[in-house]
Structure formats: structure tokens, C-alpha cells
Design a protein around this motif. Structure first.
Motif, PDB file in Angstrom:
ATOM      1  N   THR A  78      38.441   5.778   4.679  1.00  0.00           N
ATOM      2  CA  THR A  78      38.920   4.007   4.632  1.00  0.00           C
ATOM      3  C   THR A  78      39.511   4.033   3.159  1.00  0.00           C
ATOM      4  OG1 THR A  78      36.614   3.905   3.874  1.00  0.00           O
ATOM      5  CG2 THR A  78      37.176   3.300   6.149  1.00  0.00           C
ATOM      6  N   THR A  79      39.724   4.793   2.551  1.00  0.00           N
ATOM      7  CA  THR A  79      40.537   4.614   1.371  1.00  0.00           C
ATOM      8  C   THR A  79      41.895   4.476   1.147  1.00  0.00           C
ATOM      9  OG1 THR A  79      38.977   6.376   0.174  1.00  0.00           O
ATOM     10  CG2 THR A  79      41.066   5.918  -0.859  1.00  0.00           C
ATOM     11  N   PRO A  80      42.361   3.268   0.846  1.00  0.00           N
ATOM     12  CA  PRO A  80      43.768   2.604   1.406  1.00  0.00           C
ATOM     13  C   PRO A  80      44.864   3.292   0.494  1.00  0.00           C
ATOM     14  CG  PRO A  80      42.560   1.311  -0.326  1.00  0.00           C
ATOM     15  CD  PRO A  80      41.520   2.369   0.158  1.00  0.00           C
ATOM     16  N   PHE A  81      45.881   3.484   0.981  1.00  0.00           N
ATOM     17  CA  PHE A  81      47.075   4.075   0.519  1.00  0.00           C
ATOM     18  C   PHE A  81      47.268   3.898  -0.982  1.00  0.00           C
ATOM     19  CE2 PHE A  81      51.603   4.017  -0.625  1.00  0.00           C
ATOM     20  CZ  PHE A  81      52.134   5.188   0.011  1.00  0.00           C
ATOM     21  N   GLN A  82      47.384   2.644  -1.472  1.00  0.00           N
ATOM     22  CA  GLN A  82      47.395   2.349  -2.832  1.00  0.00           C
ATOM     23  C   GLN A  82      46.373   3.035  -3.734  1.00  0.00           C
ATOM     24  OE1 GLN A  82      50.140   1.343  -4.452  1.00  0.00           O
ATOM     25  NE2 GLN A  82      51.234   0.890  -2.475  1.00  0.00           N
ATOM     26  N   GLU A  83      45.224   2.973  -3.288  1.00  0.00           N
ATOM     27  CA  GLU A  83      44.240   3.708  -4.226  1.00  0.00           C
ATOM     28  C   GLU A  83      44.464   5.340  -4.253  1.00  0.00           C
ATOM     29  OE1 GLU A  83      39.497   4.068  -4.134  1.00  0.00           O
ATOM     30  OE2 GLU A  83      39.874   2.441  -3.136  1.00  0.00           O
ATOM     31  N   LEU A  84      44.696   5.688  -2.852  1.00  0.00           N
ATOM     32  CA  LEU A  84      45.124   7.241  -2.988  1.00  0.00           C
ATOM     33  C   LEU A  84      46.159   7.611  -4.321  1.00  0.00           C
ATOM     34  CD1 LEU A  84      45.173   7.637   0.857  1.00  0.00           C
ATOM     35  CD2 LEU A  84      43.515   8.602  -0.669  1.00  0.00           C
ATOM     36  N   VAL A  85      47.259   6.556  -4.001  1.00  0.00           N
ATOM     37  CA  VAL A  85      48.373   7.045  -4.999  1.00  0.00           C
ATOM     38  C   VAL A  85      47.803   6.765  -6.463  1.00  0.00           C
ATOM     39  CG1 VAL A  85      50.622   5.870  -5.925  1.00  0.00           C
ATOM     40  CG2 VAL A  85      50.044   5.997  -3.571  1.00  0.00           C
ATOM     41  N   GLY A  86      47.051   5.740  -6.555  1.00  0.00           N
ATOM     42  CA  GLY A  86      46.376   5.589  -8.125  1.00  0.00           C
ATOM     43  C   GLY A  86      45.505   6.864  -8.388  1.00  0.00           C
ATOM     44  N   ILE A 141      34.630  32.629  -6.105  1.00  0.00           N
ATOM     45  CA  ILE A 141      35.198  31.049  -6.447  1.00  0.00           C
ATOM     46  C   ILE A 141      34.013  30.021  -7.139  1.00  0.00           C
ATOM     47  CG2 ILE A 141      35.522  29.045  -5.023  1.00  0.00           C
ATOM     48  CD1 ILE A 141      37.943  31.091  -5.061  1.00  0.00           C
ATOM     49  N   GLY A 142      32.736  30.551  -6.848  1.00  0.00           N
ATOM     50  CA  GLY A 142      31.832  29.782  -7.526  1.00  0.00           C
ATOM     51  C   GLY A 142      31.913  29.674  -9.066  1.00  0.00           C
ATOM     52  N   GLU A 143      32.519  30.678  -9.711  1.00  0.00           N
ATOM     53  CA  GLU A 143      32.636  30.963 -10.941  1.00  0.00           C
ATOM     54  C   GLU A 143      34.133  30.339 -11.705  1.00  0.00           C
ATOM     55  OE1 GLU A 143      30.379  35.403 -11.452  1.00  0.00           O
ATOM     56  OE2 GLU A 143      32.562  35.268 -10.957  1.00  0.00           O
ATOM     57  N   VAL A 144      34.691  29.900 -10.816  1.00  0.00           N
ATOM     58  CA  VAL A 144      35.965  29.223 -11.355  1.00  0.00           C
ATOM     59  C   VAL A 144      36.032  27.933 -10.764  1.00  0.00           C
ATOM     60  CG1 VAL A 144      37.076  31.702 -11.688  1.00  0.00           C
ATOM     61  CG2 VAL A 144      37.364  30.236  -9.459  1.00  0.00           C
ATOM     62  N   MET A 145      35.480  27.525  -9.906  1.00  0.00           N
ATOM     63  CA  MET A 145      35.799  26.222  -9.076  1.00  0.00           C
ATOM     64  C   MET A 145      35.421  25.095 -10.391  1.00  0.00           C
ATOM     65  SD  MET A 145      32.639  25.568  -6.577  1.00  0.00           S
ATOM     66  CE  MET A 145      30.855  25.226  -7.252  1.00  0.00           C
ATOM     67  N   THR A 146      36.100  24.024 -10.164  1.00  0.00           N
ATOM     68  CA  THR A 146      35.878  22.905 -10.656  1.00  0.00           C
ATOM     69  C   THR A 146      34.815  21.995  -9.797  1.00  0.00           C
ATOM     70  OG1 THR A 146      37.972  22.509 -11.667  1.00  0.00           O
ATOM     71  CG2 THR A 146      36.772  20.623 -11.617  1.00  0.00           C
ATOM     72  N   ASN A 147      33.541  21.527 -10.754  1.00  0.00           N
ATOM     73  CA  ASN A 147      32.793  21.155  -9.761  1.00  0.00           C
ATOM     74  C   ASN A 147      32.704  19.238  -9.498  1.00  0.00           C
ATOM     75  OD1 ASN A 147      30.716  23.138  -9.866  1.00  0.00           O
ATOM     76  ND2 ASN A 147      30.832  23.004 -11.879  1.00  0.00           N
ATOM     77  N   GLU A 148      33.392  18.634 -10.858  1.00  0.00           N
ATOM     78  CA  GLU A 148      33.706  17.339 -10.773  1.00  0.00           C
ATOM     79  C   GLU A 148      34.814  17.096  -9.720  1.00  0.00           C
ATOM     80  OE1 GLU A 148      32.095  14.852 -11.948  1.00  0.00           O
ATOM     81  OE2 GLU A 148      30.563  16.378 -12.553  1.00  0.00           O
ATOM     82  N   VAL A 149      34.799  16.709  -8.507  1.00  0.00           N
ATOM     83  CA  VAL A 149      36.280  16.635  -7.623  1.00  0.00           C
ATOM     84  C   VAL A 149      36.527  15.160  -7.254  1.00  0.00           C
ATOM     85  CG1 VAL A 149      36.724  17.078  -5.416  1.00  0.00           C
ATOM     86  CG2 VAL A 149      35.101  18.551  -6.326  1.00  0.00           C
ATOM     87  N   VAL A 150      37.766  14.849  -7.362  1.00  0.00           N
ATOM     88  CA  VAL A 150      38.222  13.635  -7.205  1.00  0.00           C
ATOM     89  C   VAL A 150      38.558  13.604  -5.592  1.00  0.00           C
ATOM     90  CG1 VAL A 150      40.281  11.936  -7.531  1.00  0.00           C
ATOM     91  CG2 VAL A 150      39.727  13.667  -9.286  1.00  0.00           C
ATOM     92  N   LEU A 151      37.717  12.613  -5.064  1.00  0.00           N
ATOM     93  CA  LEU A 151      37.879  12.583  -3.707  1.00  0.00           C
ATOM     94  C   LEU A 151      38.317  11.209  -2.914  1.00  0.00           C
ATOM     95  CD1 LEU A 151      34.905  11.246  -2.831  1.00  0.00           C
ATOM     96  CD2 LEU A 151      33.959  13.389  -3.329  1.00  0.00           C
ATOM     97  N   ALA A 152      38.408  11.227  -1.678  1.00  0.00           N
ATOM     98  CA  ALA A 152      38.551  10.104  -0.999  1.00  0.00           C
ATOM     99  C   ALA A 152      37.816   9.808   0.353  1.00  0.00           C
ATOM    100  CB  ALA A 152      39.936   9.732  -0.599  1.00  0.00           C
ATOM    101  N   LEU A 159      45.609  10.161  -7.593  1.00  0.00           N
ATOM    102  CA  LEU A 159      46.591  11.282  -7.605  1.00  0.00           C
ATOM    103  C   LEU A 159      47.152  10.929  -9.023  1.00  0.00           C
ATOM    104  CD1 LEU A 159      48.111  12.337  -4.365  1.00  0.00           C
ATOM    105  CD2 LEU A 159      46.302  12.940  -5.396  1.00  0.00           C
ATOM    106  N   ASP A 160      47.848   9.763  -9.381  1.00  0.00           N
ATOM    107  CA  ASP A 160      48.524   9.628 -10.558  1.00  0.00           C
ATOM    108  C   ASP A 160      47.716   9.571 -11.646  1.00  0.00           C
ATOM    109  OD1 ASP A 160      50.960   8.801 -12.165  1.00  0.00           O
ATOM    110  OD2 ASP A 160      50.076   6.964 -12.316  1.00  0.00           O
ATOM    111  N   ARG A 161      46.731   8.887 -11.554  1.00  0.00           N
ATOM    112  CA  ARG A 161      45.602   8.599 -12.580  1.00  0.00           C
ATOM    113  C   ARG A 161      45.024  10.281 -13.111  1.00  0.00           C
ATOM    114  NH1 ARG A 161      43.337   4.900 -10.940  1.00  0.00           N
ATOM    115  NH2 ARG A 161      41.258   5.829  -9.981  1.00  0.00           N
ATOM    116  N   HIS A 162      44.674  10.977 -12.161  1.00  0.00           N
ATOM    117  CA  HIS A 162      44.327  12.342 -12.592  1.00  0.00           C
ATOM    118  C   HIS A 162      45.216  13.490 -12.440  1.00  0.00           C
ATOM    119  CE1 HIS A 162      39.954  10.940 -12.246  1.00  0.00           C
ATOM    120  NE2 HIS A 162      40.436  10.085 -11.337  1.00  0.00           N
ATOM    121  N   ARG A 163      46.225  13.236 -12.088  1.00  0.00           N
ATOM    122  CA  ARG A 163      47.408  13.975 -12.291  1.00  0.00           C
ATOM    123  C   ARG A 163      47.273  15.440 -11.448  1.00  0.00           C
ATOM    124  NH1 ARG A 163      49.399  14.000 -18.797  1.00  0.00           N
ATOM    125  NH2 ARG A 163      49.754  11.843 -18.821  1.00  0.00           N
ATOM    126  N   ILE A 164      46.966  15.094 -10.231  1.00  0.00           N
ATOM    127  CA  ILE A 164      46.532  16.133  -9.273  1.00  0.00           C
ATOM    128  C   ILE A 164      47.618  15.786  -8.169  1.00  0.00           C
ATOM    129  CG2 ILE A 164      44.137  16.358  -9.929  1.00  0.00           C
ATOM    130  CD1 ILE A 164      43.579  14.504  -7.875  1.00  0.00           C
TER     131      ILE A 164
END
Length: 200
Positions: free
Chosen positions: A20-28, A6-17, A30-35
Motif C-alpha cells: 500500500t506504500t504510495p507512489f510519492q513515498e516510494l519516490v522519496g 551472500i550472508g557475509e556481504v549483504m546489508t542487514n538494514e533494508v529500505v522496504l515498502a 529511493l531519493d533519500r537513500h540514493r538507491i
């Protein structure tokens, strides 16, 4: 050489929450990073859970936070784990993304189905040939056409008759070890039951 851990194929830059991250920010996010989902971590970067687009769609309440919406416990993997094992975990749990954690369960990366598929760029036909040559002929010592091997999206089905019942388990175990295989269906029968039990 093909990556195997896994260490050889994983993405190091992770979009995370965070919890306390609010609902609207979570939606944003996922949408912005297309994940399709993201891990939720605490102040030590330890993974608490995962929020998916499905979790958000089911919410029905925009005042919720990641802590309210996340699925727990998160299914995680370690960087030294085999890529094939991670693929099977994804298949078993029906998920698209696996947080990668260190020995203290801190988030260090993310492995997506797409990351793993880069390793499994091998075609079903390539996998089938390896099973026929390496297992049917190599392990079992049988003619190439004595066992019917079908492979579909990495899922292997073995059917046919082998001389002795003790040969079925090694054949299945060997098939599981082949890179790109995500599952094995054993449909093998045998001429002689050398375990002392009758063939059903």
C-alpha cells in the motif's frame, strides 16, 4: 579471508515498502537513500516483488501504490548461496539489487552489485593468471601460451586448440568456479575428437 557467501556481504538494514506504500513515498525513499530499487513485503516480511526507479518512471500516475508498480515475482537469494552465483543472477536478469530471504522467504537483507563487487575486487588480470596457472597448466597440463585467456569485467573467453575434445568441458567448468568469474565463453577447439563425433 575473502567472503564467499551472500550472508557475509549483504546489508542487514533494508529500505522496504509494503503493497500500500504510495507512489510519492516510494519516490522519496529511493531519493533519500540514493538507491535504485527496494523490495515490497507483506505483513510477514515475505517478499512480494521489487519496485525500481524504472518502474516509477514508467508509471505516469502518481496515485499508484507499490502493489501496482512492483515487478513480480521478485528474484531473491538465500544467505548461504555463493556470491559468485548471485553475481551471475544479477547479470542474467540485468538487476542491481537482490533481496536476501530466509528458508521461509522472509526478507533478512539486501545484496547489491556494490556489495558483490567488494568480493570481486580482484582484477581481471588476477583472474586471468589463476585460470592460466590453475586450469591451462594445472588441469589441462598444457603450456601457458597454448590457450588464449581473456577476462573483461569478470567475463572469461577461452580460445585456442587443446589436444582432445574431452578436455574442453572440464576447462570451462573449472573456469566457472573461480571467484570473480561471472561468465565463460568457450571458444576452444581440439586436435582429436575422442567422443566419437566429428569436430564441427
Amino acid at each position: 579471508m575473502e567472503p564467499h557467501i551472500i550472508g557475509e556481504v549483504m546489508t542487514n538494514e533494508v529500505v522496504l515498502a509494503h503493497r500500500t506504500t504510495p507512489f510519492q513515498e516510494l519516490v522519496g525513499l529511493l531519493d533519500r537513500h540514493r538507491i535504485s530499487g527496494l523490495p515490497v513485503v507483506d505483513h510477514d516480511d515475505k517478499v512480494l516483488g521489487v519496485v525500481s526507479g524504472t518502474d516509477l518512471a514508467r508509471a505516469g500516475n502518481g496515485k499508484l501504490t507499490a502493489g501496482d508498480l512492483m515487478s513480480t515475482p521478485a528474484v531473491t537469494v538465500h544467505p548461504e548461496q555463493a556470491v559468485s552465483d548471485a553475481a551471475r543472477v544479477m547479470e542474467r536478469h540485468g538487476i542491481e539489487r537482490l533481496p536476501v530471504v530466509d528458508e521461509e522467504d522472509r526478507l533478512i537483507g539486501i545484496a547489491t552489485r556494490r556489495d558483490l563487487l567488494r568480493v570481486f575486487a580482484r582484477t581481471d588480470d588476477t583472474i586471468r593468471r589463476e585460470i592460466v596457472d590453475g586450469i591451462v597448466v594445472g588441469v589441462l597440463g598444457l603450456p601457458r601460451d597454448s590457450v588464449d585467456v581473456t577476462v573483461r569485467d569478470g567475463m572469461v573467453t577461452l580460445t585456442g586448440r587443446v589436444p582432445r575434445s574431452c578436455e574442453t568441458a572440464p576447462a570451462v567448468r573449472s573456469a566457472w568456479k573461480i571467484e570473480g568469474v561471472v561468465g565463460v565463453v568457450n571458444g576452444l577447439t581440439y586436435e582429436v575428437d575422442d567422443t566419437g563425433a566429428r569436430e564441427s
